[in-house]
Design a protein around this motif. Sequence first.
Motif, PDB file in Angstrom:
ATOM      1  N   ASP A 101     -13.446 -28.467 -34.614  1.00 35.92           N
ATOM      2  CA  ASP A 101     -14.600 -29.114 -33.996  1.00 35.92           C
ATOM      3  C   ASP A 101     -15.756 -28.117 -33.916  1.00 35.92           C
ATOM      4  N   VAL A 122     -14.418 -32.563 -36.844  1.00 34.18           N
ATOM      5  CA  VAL A 122     -14.854 -33.743 -36.096  1.00 34.18           C
ATOM      6  C   VAL A 122     -16.102 -33.398 -35.289  1.00 34.18           C
ATOM      7  N   THR A 123     -16.917 -34.408 -35.005  1.00 32.69           N
ATOM      8  CA  THR A 123     -18.157 -34.177 -34.267  1.00 32.69           C
ATOM      9  C   THR A 123     -18.325 -35.116 -33.077  1.00 32.69           C
ATOM     10  N   GLU A 124     -17.422 -36.075 -32.934  1.00 35.44           N
ATOM     11  CA  GLU A 124     -17.549 -37.053 -31.848  1.00 35.44           C
ATOM     12  C   GLU A 124     -16.929 -36.516 -30.564  1.00 35.44           C
ATOM     13  N   ILE A 125     -17.720 -36.454 -29.510  1.00 38.39           N
ATOM     14  CA  ILE A 125     -17.226 -35.986 -28.213  1.00 38.39           C
ATOM     15  C   ILE A 125     -16.319 -37.053 -27.599  1.00 38.39           C
ATOM     16  N   ASP A 126     -15.191 -36.610 -27.030  1.00 39.21           N
ATOM     17  CA  ASP A 126     -14.242 -37.560 -26.451  1.00 39.21           C
ATOM     18  C   ASP A 126     -14.564 -37.832 -24.983  1.00 39.21           C
ATOM     19  N   TYR A 131     -13.580 -32.190 -27.516  1.00 43.20           N
ATOM     20  CA  TYR A 131     -13.289 -32.738 -28.829  1.00 43.20           C
ATOM     21  C   TYR A 131     -11.785 -32.894 -29.103  1.00 43.20           C
ATOM     22  N   THR A 134     -10.457 -36.327 -29.909  1.00 42.90           N
ATOM     23  CA  THR A 134     -10.979 -36.749 -31.209  1.00 42.90           C
ATOM     24  C   THR A 134     -10.218 -36.069 -32.340  1.00 42.90           C
ATOM     25  N   ARG A 138      -7.793 -37.832 -35.239  1.00 42.71           N
ATOM     26  CA  ARG A 138      -7.978 -37.607 -36.684  1.00 42.71           C
ATOM     27  C   ARG A 138      -6.678 -37.140 -37.321  1.00 42.71           C
TER      28      ARG A 138
END
Length: 334
Positions: A101, A122-126, A131, A134, A138
């Motif tokens: 991340d 990954v770049t989407e914050i959970d 991260y 996320t 993945r």
Amino acid sequence: MSLQTKEMLEKLRLIQPLIGNTPVIKLAVPQVNADIFAKLEYVNFAGSIKSRPAFNILYKAIGDGQIDENSIVVESSSGNFAIALAMLCKLIGIRFIPVIDPNINPGYEKLLRYLCAEVIKVTEIDETGGYLLTRLARVSEIRQSNEHTFWPNQYGNPVNAETYYHYMAKEIADSFVKLDYVFIGVSSCGTIAGLSKKLKIEFPDIKIIAIDVEGSVIFSHPPQKRFISGIGSSIVPPLINEAVIDEIIHISQVDIIEGCHNLVDQHMLFCGASSGASYSCIKRYFQNHPAFDTKPQVLFICPDSGDAYLDTIYDQQWGAKVAAAQYLDFTINN
């Protein structure tokens, strides 16, 4: 077992002497009424304590037939575990996909991209503000879309904790006649799960002190934004249920940075976040503790070196930003 699989195991055996048997050194800390020792895990193969479980998880999985020459190893990691897996997988000739991340150290990312044909970032914050969830999602997607995958699962694989129970704990026991305290930073929790159980057998009166960072949810604290990797977690790792813990200390990110700088300035030990966290906690713990009849023997673990933290913990401007963010969060919540 195929010839290729046997060759993979043989290549791993050649690396085995480079893992473990790390030095224990005594530190001169005059302001503390205790004898302080550090176990330097950054001298391991691949530069960290994570080489221990990475090696044993892969070795056992190959021996059990879970990994062969056609397998893909996939894992979520903030750095050290991914580096160890990447080096070992490249050595034995199998594919490894690390899921990382934006918080990863830039040098680690460059090394992973050199060692691995594919790196997923990954770049989407959970929902916790980090991260990890996320990354794990993945990993699950990759496993579902690829038939021959193996997930080491450092957060839940019992081999992780067993590695520390059977090997590292024995090294520690062989280094001390008496040991009163051990301070252990927590993350995936394999280290504290394995060491605590075995050291309680070797030294029945020992106190196991778990060190976590503020904002980590391991011990049911509310999640907060964390900037420092290598300590804490956005999930409660299943392995924490195996640990035998006497006390839990939560430390601020600013105090972690100070602890790392103190290790360099006072002892010429260039270490990572978990080391600084433990050292900072030890100094405060024994400065505030009632006097002992005899000095207690105290050990802390130095899981990795400071190389991965040059752009963060050892960068003054970055440290100032963390301090400002921590102060702002404190004023908002108080």
